[in-house]
Design a protein around this motif. Structure first.
Motif, PDB file in Angstrom:
ATOM      1  N   MET A 568      31.817 -87.748 -61.417  1.00  0.00           N
ATOM      2  CA  MET A 568      30.772 -86.637 -61.361  1.00  0.00           C
ATOM      3  C   MET A 568      30.595 -85.635 -62.541  1.00  0.00           C
ATOM      4  O   MET A 568      29.484 -85.342 -62.619  1.00  0.00           O
ATOM      5  CB  MET A 568      31.453 -85.877 -60.003  1.00  0.00           C
ATOM      6  N   THR A 572      27.126 -84.963 -64.182  1.00  0.00           N
ATOM      7  CA  THR A 572      26.788 -83.503 -64.412  1.00  0.00           C
ATOM      8  C   THR A 572      26.403 -83.159 -66.067  1.00  0.00           C
ATOM      9  O   THR A 572      25.316 -82.690 -66.358  1.00  0.00           O
ATOM     10  CB  THR A 572      27.658 -82.552 -63.824  1.00  0.00           C
ATOM     11  N   LEU A 575      23.470 -85.018 -67.240  1.00  0.00           N
ATOM     12  CA  LEU A 575      22.314 -84.238 -66.713  1.00  0.00           C
ATOM     13  C   LEU A 575      21.966 -83.063 -67.336  1.00  0.00           C
ATOM     14  O   LEU A 575      20.584 -82.878 -67.676  1.00  0.00           O
ATOM     15  CB  LEU A 575      22.364 -84.229 -65.044  1.00  0.00           C
TER      16      LEU A 575
ATOM     17  N   VAL B  17      33.163 -79.685 -56.591  1.00  0.00           N
ATOM     18  CA  VAL B  17      31.903 -78.817 -55.722  1.00  0.00           C
ATOM     19  C   VAL B  17      30.981 -78.316 -56.618  1.00  0.00           C
ATOM     20  O   VAL B  17      29.808 -78.587 -56.451  1.00  0.00           O
ATOM     21  CB  VAL B  17      32.614 -77.772 -55.075  1.00  0.00           C
ATOM     22  N   CYS B  19      30.043 -79.300 -59.730  1.00  0.00           N
ATOM     23  CA  CYS B  19      29.695 -80.407 -60.367  1.00  0.00           C
ATOM     24  C   CYS B  19      28.323 -80.873 -59.304  1.00  0.00           C
ATOM     25  O   CYS B  19      27.550 -81.217 -59.555  1.00  0.00           O
ATOM     26  CB  CYS B  19      30.421 -81.432 -60.729  1.00  0.00           C
ATOM     27  N   SER B  20      29.030 -81.050 -58.035  1.00  0.00           N
ATOM     28  CA  SER B  20      28.006 -81.640 -57.041  1.00  0.00           C
ATOM     29  C   SER B  20      26.710 -80.874 -56.880  1.00  0.00           C
ATOM     30  O   SER B  20      25.612 -81.191 -56.858  1.00  0.00           O
ATOM     31  CB  SER B  20      28.542 -82.095 -55.765  1.00  0.00           C
ATOM     32  N   VAL B  22      25.379 -78.721 -59.070  1.00  0.00           N
ATOM     33  CA  VAL B  22      24.790 -78.776 -60.301  1.00  0.00           C
ATOM     34  C   VAL B  22      23.917 -79.855 -60.408  1.00  0.00           C
ATOM     35  O   VAL B  22      22.904 -80.033 -60.597  1.00  0.00           O
ATOM     36  CB  VAL B  22      25.559 -78.587 -61.725  1.00  0.00           C
ATOM     37  N   PHE B  23      24.628 -81.007 -60.016  1.00  0.00           N
ATOM     38  CA  PHE B  23      24.041 -82.383 -60.145  1.00  0.00           C
ATOM     39  C   PHE B  23      22.830 -82.534 -59.000  1.00  0.00           C
ATOM     40  O   PHE B  23      21.685 -82.970 -59.476  1.00  0.00           O
ATOM     41  CB  PHE B  23      24.956 -83.481 -59.620  1.00  0.00           C
ATOM     42  N   GLY B  24      23.077 -81.973 -57.950  1.00  0.00           N
ATOM     43  CA  GLY B  24      22.013 -82.032 -56.880  1.00  0.00           C
ATOM     44  C   GLY B  24      20.739 -81.458 -57.205  1.00  0.00           C
ATOM     45  O   GLY B  24      19.796 -81.590 -57.134  1.00  0.00           O
TER      46      GLY B  24
ATOM     47  N   MET C  12      16.932 -86.501 -52.406  1.00  0.00           N
ATOM     48  CA  MET C  12      18.097 -86.297 -53.627  1.00  0.00           C
ATOM     49  C   MET C  12      18.963 -85.346 -52.994  1.00  0.00           C
ATOM     50  O   MET C  12      20.230 -85.334 -53.275  1.00  0.00           O
ATOM     51  CB  MET C  12      17.128 -85.293 -54.828  1.00  0.00           C
ATOM     52  N   SER C  16      23.080 -86.313 -53.034  1.00  0.00           N
ATOM     53  CA  SER C  16      24.106 -85.500 -53.717  1.00  0.00           C
ATOM     54  C   SER C  16      25.242 -85.135 -52.667  1.00  0.00           C
ATOM     55  O   SER C  16      26.361 -85.299 -52.825  1.00  0.00           O
ATOM     56  CB  SER C  16      23.643 -84.182 -54.057  1.00  0.00           C
ATOM     57  N   TYR C  20      29.049 -86.158 -52.828  1.00  0.00           N
ATOM     58  CA  TYR C  20      30.099 -85.398 -52.728  1.00  0.00           C
ATOM     59  C   TYR C  20      31.157 -86.000 -51.706  1.00  0.00           C
ATOM     60  O   TYR C  20      32.533 -85.975 -51.855  1.00  0.00           O
ATOM     61  CB  TYR C  20      29.622 -83.902 -52.345  1.00  0.00           C
TER      62      TYR C  20
END
Lengths: 581, 238, 113, 495
Positions: A568, A572, A575, B17, B19-20, B22-24, C12, C16, C20
């Motif tokens: 992850m 990130t 990204l 959390v 990262c998820s 930010v990534f989302g 999207m 995510s 998670y």
């Protein structure tokens, strides 16, 4: 008469033929023919060396484009190398007959042979490196043949030094290839000379090949491995294999390109030092093969001097190269005869044999010492001629030093003869023709060398009748006599003995001492300190252990949540990189 | 050590959390940057439809234009059943199964439903050439019927391997045979002659329906039927 | 915001969330569910992309891709569930044991030191 | 006029066809069908190689529909190279597996030994599909087929370790596949094509593209076990049945690497910025050191070999910074990396096979128990040694050629730090290979001679390992023609 032989198969057979019997060895029925053929696997190479009088290069679709060929320099090397491999091979068949490990010996002998012949024939970098490595690694099997603990130790040190040599050579080769933009050996010296990393490349080359050539302080494996190996293998190791290092220098270093006085002087000083150092340590040895091994260190030093000359004075390149070619040939044959002679002397049973063997050994020893009319004298004359090219103050000093070195060599040969002198009182072995015949051939080659020479060299041989080549031997002989007399006096019991491997042992001892100091002093002190710093000393100690920490880290990486989180985080980060950059 | 482990876990969780989130957000931004106008292959598919042998464009893509993908995908399904069998799970009779077996209402319902389902499956497969439907949809209904039968324990598990396995592999086998057979005609791999395309697709789809349905039902079962059958008989005898 | 953008954004977000859940949840069945959620998110994106122009007939290629994707996803889910059953049968729980067999030898080694 | 001489389709069709009789028959039949198929595939690949050598790149429109409507198969030098690697390792592993005794009971139609055959055929088919694919969604299906077969193979024997490792592997595969699929969906949404060549022509350096590339790269890197995403590899490769370990370490990680190679250099070369290339190279470099270091710390032979795979995978990723930034020497880096993959495939498979044979023979794969095995199993130990020679990168092995070319380009492009890593990695490899050999050859003087538990080891096992090791060794000698083959259609201009 010139013959050009350009069929690739012919050249491939010169390096590939030794591999054939090696492949046959595991098959029980083909074993004895394979063993019988062993020495003669070098015959095609010898044929090429004798017949090909022009520069030839053939290309083969092997490795990254294998090129095999000969130039005048490598032709000479191939000549004595192939010759010695055949002689020693025939010798080995009798010497090791009945030995349980003979099959294994044959296998390694052939592999080493292929490597040794191949590196001389190689005309491209990659093949050269391949054959060089093959020779170095396969010879390990020859060194450890006897299998005793001492031999295994010698083998280990040999292997470590070989791998160390590889570690220096591989970067050197790659840097050279990058500088040259091609793998062709012809382009190498100019490329090294013109490279921005010339000092680095030259340093790597000097050390990497120096280990094989037994250069000063890199020679530590040599006096251990040469006596450890069976006699025919010692002859090969000392006669031809250490010359591979020398050949490497000659092929890769920028000789005759711009003058490199600093490098040249360095080589000359190192060479001369090695020449005397080898004699001094050699004199303290009692085993004849150890004496010969140190003599090889000394003789290689002399050849290094010629290398230094070529590096320092570009105009002297041709002279220095001829000196090295003559000297290398002479040394290979003489040292081969001497090593094989050690085994022959061991098997002497009658006094007639004793006389003949004694005379033969004396001849070879005299040749090595450089007695007038001998091959050694011719070689030394060439060497001296080369040193005249060096600028004046050096030139005079060098020729004096060379003559002193000749005295020293004579002294060492005297010591050798005393150590090896055939003794009929020992339990009699049978001296089979398989032993004395090849040895006699070697001795005859050393003695009759002059008669096989082209005319221009023969005239040099006549020149050696001068006083300048006579007196060092005479002085040396006198010294030997005096020493012998002193040694035999009842009161005289001073016998210095430096163990084989000299500086290495010093180094090991030093390491040992350091280790002991660390264990006795540093570790408790460190523990005490850390204990005071942290009450949970055990915990602290574990933390400081990097290895343990790393392994624990790997264990942690393995839990799924952590691994997933790492993925992850990488996602990130990537990204963010994509969005922001 | 225990405390340390917890701290590690806590930090891992926090990082995860963050990262998820930010990534989302990054993905959302990416989604907004996607082109709004249609860029797909619809325009390429349409003019070739007459050569495909069917009138439903999805079926044309699945069985003809990108039939190679579908062939491999049937391979994945076959692989799945082999992979599940290779685990050699022990057959179990769940409480639910026993309950179902003992309830006559369910058995009646199943008797009523299964034929209807099979009929629907057949219809779905057949209609697939022109409208929504096809082997997968039909196969899914067959699978549903199979699962019902298994739950109601109304079919004895087969003890002989050959028939069941033949049925399972039949759709894949025909598809593969057609794909390779086209080479014999001098065509490319899977290149149907346009005049035969319809009948070939229909044949493949029909067999696929059976194979897919059976495969899905057996994936639900999860054990090798013949092994389970032997065990079942042993249990019954005891 | 167009209809397509809305679906794309939602897909999207679902992806995510699934991601998670896949990493954070330890129970294997939850992980498998999370995988299916992520897969569905991708399918949603493809299906919505197939009809970005509401006036034209939808693009059949993404439909075919989704059908293929579903079959692949079903196959994987079936195998994953069967594997979970075997893990349950062998370890008595439906979680991954947290120490690795390959590493555990190391750990014993350290303890001995 | 038939079209059977279209060699390009046979590497895919043959294993798929073989699955049907294997699925319907019992164990002994399954092995025989597989061996015959293996031979046929080798022939087909040879035929394709000849075709590519004489006529250049080959393309085949499946269904007769050209891209973008249909799916293309494409074979250039790289594809053929990978197919050859798969054919050699696959065929010899099949021979090995025929003599191998899988643990786990069941009757002849449901034992571990039976299931190896259909699963390995699927694995082989998947690999060939991948290496010939020219369509980004087709690649996805190939990847999934590969992952499912690979995981099922890991869990073939009923062992707790293997089951857990298999689950971990499955989860990692899921993650990688979904990341890849999302990337594909984004690319299709943005550019409306799935064909690699068209995609390469249409691609724009915008945000969706960049995100898609990132997802694809990381998903694939996870499947290739690039550090620090290697966590699943050592347990899975270490605990799988021996022929499976060989297939996984030799081929499966190479498949996802191949994907990355194709996409980076042919579809989106413009996006390979120096920063990203250096990042990939850096992770590869850490992987080399990390994997070698951990290999040195193992007490079990198979675990050691598995960690060595982590290290060797690292070398492959050095290709990215070296090939993309060293003008002129990029060809060397690229072909060096690919060559390294081939050599590693043969050497690692041989090593796993030899290790498995020894472990089976003495009933344990603890390094401490290996002393004295040379006397009983000289061929296996020789295979281990020769494979080690290739891993160490000594001439004339294939590993040497790969490392030489990589080193060459590293120095030529001034990226000496990678050269340093490669050399250090070679030294570390020398370390762990000699560690194994010294355990085998040097028996502690006080130890009693160890009697092997299973003295009757099928000669097939020893022969297969030795054959592969010899191929790994001979690969270096055959470098000139092989590199010429590799250069057909390579993504660098000037050749």
């Amino acid at each position: 008469m010139t013959i050009t032989l350009t069929h690739p198969a012919l050249w491939l057979s010169a390096v590939g033929l030794p591999l054939l019997p090696a492949l046959l060895l595991p098959v029980a029925r083909l074993r004895s023919p394979a063993q019988l053929l062993m020495p003669w696997a070098a015959a095609p190479a010898l044929g090429l060396a004798l017949l090909v009088s022009q520069e030839v290069v053939v290309e083969l679709p092997l490795l990254l484009g294998m090129r095999l060929g000969l130039i005048p320099l490598t032709r000479v090397f191939l000549l004595f190398t192939a010759l010695l491999w055949i002689i020693a091979g025939v010798y080995a068949q009798s010497y090791l007959a009945g030995d349980a490990g003979f099959r294994r010996f044959c296998g390694f002998y052939l592999l080493t042979m292929s490597g040794n012949l191949g590196l001389i024939l190689a005309r491209d970098l990659v093949s050269f490196y391949f054959f060089f490595t093959l020779m170095g690694l396969a010879a390990y099997g020859l060194v450890i043949h006897a299998g005793t603990a001492a031999v295994q130790r010698a083998g280990r040190i040999y292997l470590i030094l070989v791998i160390l040599g590889e570690a220096f050579l591989l970067p050197a080769m790659l840097l050279t290839a990058v500088a040259a933009g091609t793998y062709n050996l012809e382009a190498v010296p100019a490329a090294v000379a013109g490279s921005a990393q010339r000092p680095l490349i030259m340093g790597l080359l000097l050390i990497g090949f120096g280990i094989k050539a037994g250069a000063l302080f890199l020679h530590v494996w040599l006096p251990l491995a040469h006596p450890a190996a069976p006699t025919p293998a010692s002859a090969i190791l000392s006669g031809t294999m250490i010359k591979a290092g020398l050949l490497g220098w000659l092929l890769f270093l920028p000789l005759g390109e711009p003058a490199l006085p600093a490098w040249g002087t360095f080589c000359m000083v190192a060479g001369i030092t090695a020449a005397f150092y080898g004699v001094v340590v050699g004199l303290t040895q009692s085993h004849p093969k150890s004496i010969l091994a140190y003599s090889s260190v000394s003789q290689m030093g002399l050849m290094t001097v010629a290398l230094g000359v070529a590096l320092a004075v570009p105009t002297a390149r041709t002279l220095a190269l001829s000196a090295i070619m003559v000297y290398a040939t002479h040394h290979a044959l003489a040292k081969g005869a001497l090593f094989l002679g050690v085994g022959v002397a061991d098997h002497v049973s009658t006094s007639r044999q004793r006389l003949l063997v004694g005379v033969g050994l004396l001849l070879a020893a005299l040749a090595l010492a450089g007695a007038p009319l001998s091959s050694g004298a011719v070689a030394k004359t060439f060497l001296k001629d080369a040193t005249y090219a060096v600028s004046d103050p050096w030139s005079a000093r060098l020729s004096l030093l060379l003559q002193l070195a000749a005295v020293a060599t004579t002294l060492l040969m005297g010591r050798f003869l005393l150590a090896v002198w055939p003794d009929t009182r020992k339990p009699a072995h049978h001296l089979s023709p398989g032993l004395w015949l090849p040895w006699s051939v070697a001795v005859l080659l050393v003695a009759g060398w002059v008669f096989l020479l082209p005319e221009e060299l023969a005239t040099v041989a006549v020149k050696t009748l001068a006083f300048s080549s006579f007196w060092p031997v005479a002085v040396g002989a006198l010294l030997v006599g005096g020493g012998w007399w002193l040694y035999r006096r009842p009161g005289m019991r001073f016998r210095p003995a430096i163990p084989e491997g000299d500086v290495l042992l010093l180094l090991l001892w030093l390491l040992n001492v350091l280790q002991r100091v660390r264990r006795a002093g540093v570790v408790p002190a460190w523990n005490a300190l850390t204990r005071q710093a942290d009450r949970s000393a055990g915990h602290w100690q574990r933390q400081t252990d990097v290895v343990t920490t790393l392994i624990r880290l790997e264990g942690r990486l393995n839990t799924w949540v952590v691994a997933g989180t790492i993925f992850m985080v990488l996602l990130t980060l990537a990204l963010l990189l994509v969005v922001l950059v | 050590m225990r405390g340390r482990a917890n701290i590690t876990q806590l930090w891992t969780r926090v990082i995860l959390v963050v990262c998820s989130v930010v990534f989302g957000l990054g993905l959302v931004w990416t989604a907004l940057a996607l082109p709004q106008e249609a860029t797909g292959l619809a325009r390429v598919v349409k003019p070739r439809m007459p050569e495909s042998g069917v009138t439903n464009p999805v079926t044309a893509v699945l069985l003809n234009f990108r039939g190679y993908d579908t062939l491999l995908e049937i391979g994945v399904l076959l692989l799945a059943i082999i992979a599940v069998w290779s685990l050699r799970l022990a057959p179990t009779r769940t409480a639910l199964e026993r309950f179902m077996a003992e309830t006559p209402v369910l058995a009646y319902l199943v008797r009523l439903l299964v034929p209807v389902m099979l009929l629907v499956a057949g219809y779905l497969t057949w209609i697939g050439s022109s409208r929504a439907g096809g082997a997968f949809q039909g196969g899914a209904v067959v699978a549903g019927a199979g699962v019902l039968l298994l739950l109601a324990a109304m079919v004895p598990l087969p003890r002989r391997r050959r028939l069941l396995r033949s049925l399972l592999v039949m759709g894949f086998g025909l598809f593969l045979a057609v794909a390779g057979g086209m080479l014999l005609l001098g065509n490319n791999l899977l290149e149907y002659p346009p005049e035969r395309a319809y009948i070939l697709i229909l044949a493949i789809e029909t067999l696929l329906t059976v194979s897919i349905g059976l495969t899905l039902a057996l994936l639900f079962l999860g054990v090798i039927p013949e092994v389970a059958a032997i065990q079942q008989r042993r249990e019954d005898n005891v | 915001m167009s209809q397509f953008s809305l679906y794309a954004v939602i897909s999207m977000l679902i992806f995510s969330i699934g991601l998670y859940g896949f990493i954070a949840h330890a129970h294997l069945v939850r992980k498998i569910l999370a995988v299916n959620i992520m897969g569905s998110a991708i399918f949603l994106l493809l299906i919505s992309a197939a009809r970005r122009d509401p006036t034209a007939p939808p693009d059949p290629v993404p439909h075919a891709m989704v059908l293929t994707g579903i079959v692949v996803s079903v196959s994987f889910t079936a195998f994953a569930l069967a594997l979970t059953r075997r893990i349950y049968a062998e370890t008595g729980q439906a979680y991954l044991p947290e120490t690795e067999p390959a590493i555990s030898a190391q750990k014993q080694d350290i303890v001995q030191k | 006029m038939d079209n059977l001489g279209t060699w390009i389709v046979w590497p895919i069709l043959l294993p798929l066809i073989a699955i049907i009789p294997i699925f319907l028959r019992k164990r002994s039949g399954a092995a025989n069908v597989s061996l015959v198929t293996a031979a046929a595939i080798v022939l087909a690949v040879a035929g394709l190689a000849r075709q590519v050598l004489t006529n250049g790149e080959q393309s085949h429109a499946v269904g007769g529909w050209d891209a973008p409507l249909g799916i293309m198969l494409h074979a250039d030098g790289l594809s053929v190279f990978m197919l050859m690697m798969t054919a050699i390792v696959g065929a010899i592993t099949s021979i090995y597996a025929a003599g191998y005794r899988f643990q786990g009971g069941g009757d002849s139609g449901s034992s571990s030994g039976y299931f190896f055959w259909p699963l390995s055929m699927f694995l082989w088919a998947a690999l060939n599909v991948l290496f010939l694919a020219a369509d980004i969604f087709n690649l996805y299906i190939g990847l999934e087929l590969l992952s499912l077969a690979a995981v099922a193979l890991v869990t073939l024997e009923r062992k707790r370790d293997a089951t857990v490792a298999g689950m971990r592997y499955l989860l990692a595969s899921f993650l990688g596949s979904l990341a890849y699929l999302l990337g594909v969906a984004l690319l299709y949404t943005a550019f409306g094509t799935l064909d690699l060549e068209l995609l390469g022509a249409r691609i724009q350096p915008d945000l969706p593209t960049a995100v898609a590339i990132m997802l694809i790269t990381l998903g694939t890197a996870l499947k290739t076990a690039l550090f620090p995403l290697h966590f699943w590899l050592p347990p899975a490769h270490g605990s799988a049945p021996t022929p499976v370990s060989a297939l996984l370490s030799a081929l499966v990680v190479k498949a996802s690497f191949y994907l990355l190679l194709r996409l980076w250099f042919e579809v989106f070369p413009a996006a390979l910025t120096p920063a990203i290339a250096q990042m990939l190279g850096l992770l590869g470099a850490i992987g080399i050191l990390w994997g070698s270091f951990l290999a040195l710390r193992q007490h079990k032979l198979k675990a050691l070999v598995a960690f060595s795979t982590v290290a060797q995978v690292g070398y492959l990723f050095l290709l990215f910074p070296l090939a993309s930034t060293s003008a002129g020497w990029g060809v060397d880096a690229w072909s060096g990396g690919v060559y390294h993959a081939f050599a590693h495939a043969c050497a690692k498979a041989a090593m796993f096979m030899a290790a498995g044979t020894l472990a089976y023979a003495i009933g344990s794969d603890q390094l401490d128990h290996l002393a004295g095995t040379f006397q009983h199993y000289p061929f296996s130990v020789t295979a281990l040694t020769l494979a080690g020679v290739s891993l160490m990168g000594l001439p004339p092995s294939g590993g040497f050629i790969g490392k030489w070319l990589l080193l060459n380009s590293a120095l030529a492009s001034g990226q000496w730090w990678f050269a340093l890593v490669i050399l250090t990695g070679s030294l570390l490899a020398t370390g762990y290979v000699t560690m194994v050999l010294s355990h085998i050859l040097l028996r502690p003087p006080d130890a009693a001679p160890i009697e092997p538990r299973n003295t009757r080891v099928s000669f097939t096992l020893e022969f297969a390992a030795l054959l592969l090791a010899l191929i790994a060794l001979g690969l270096g000698l055959a470098a000139t023609p092989m590199l010429a083959l590799l250069r057909i259609g390579m993504p660098f201009t000037g050749y």
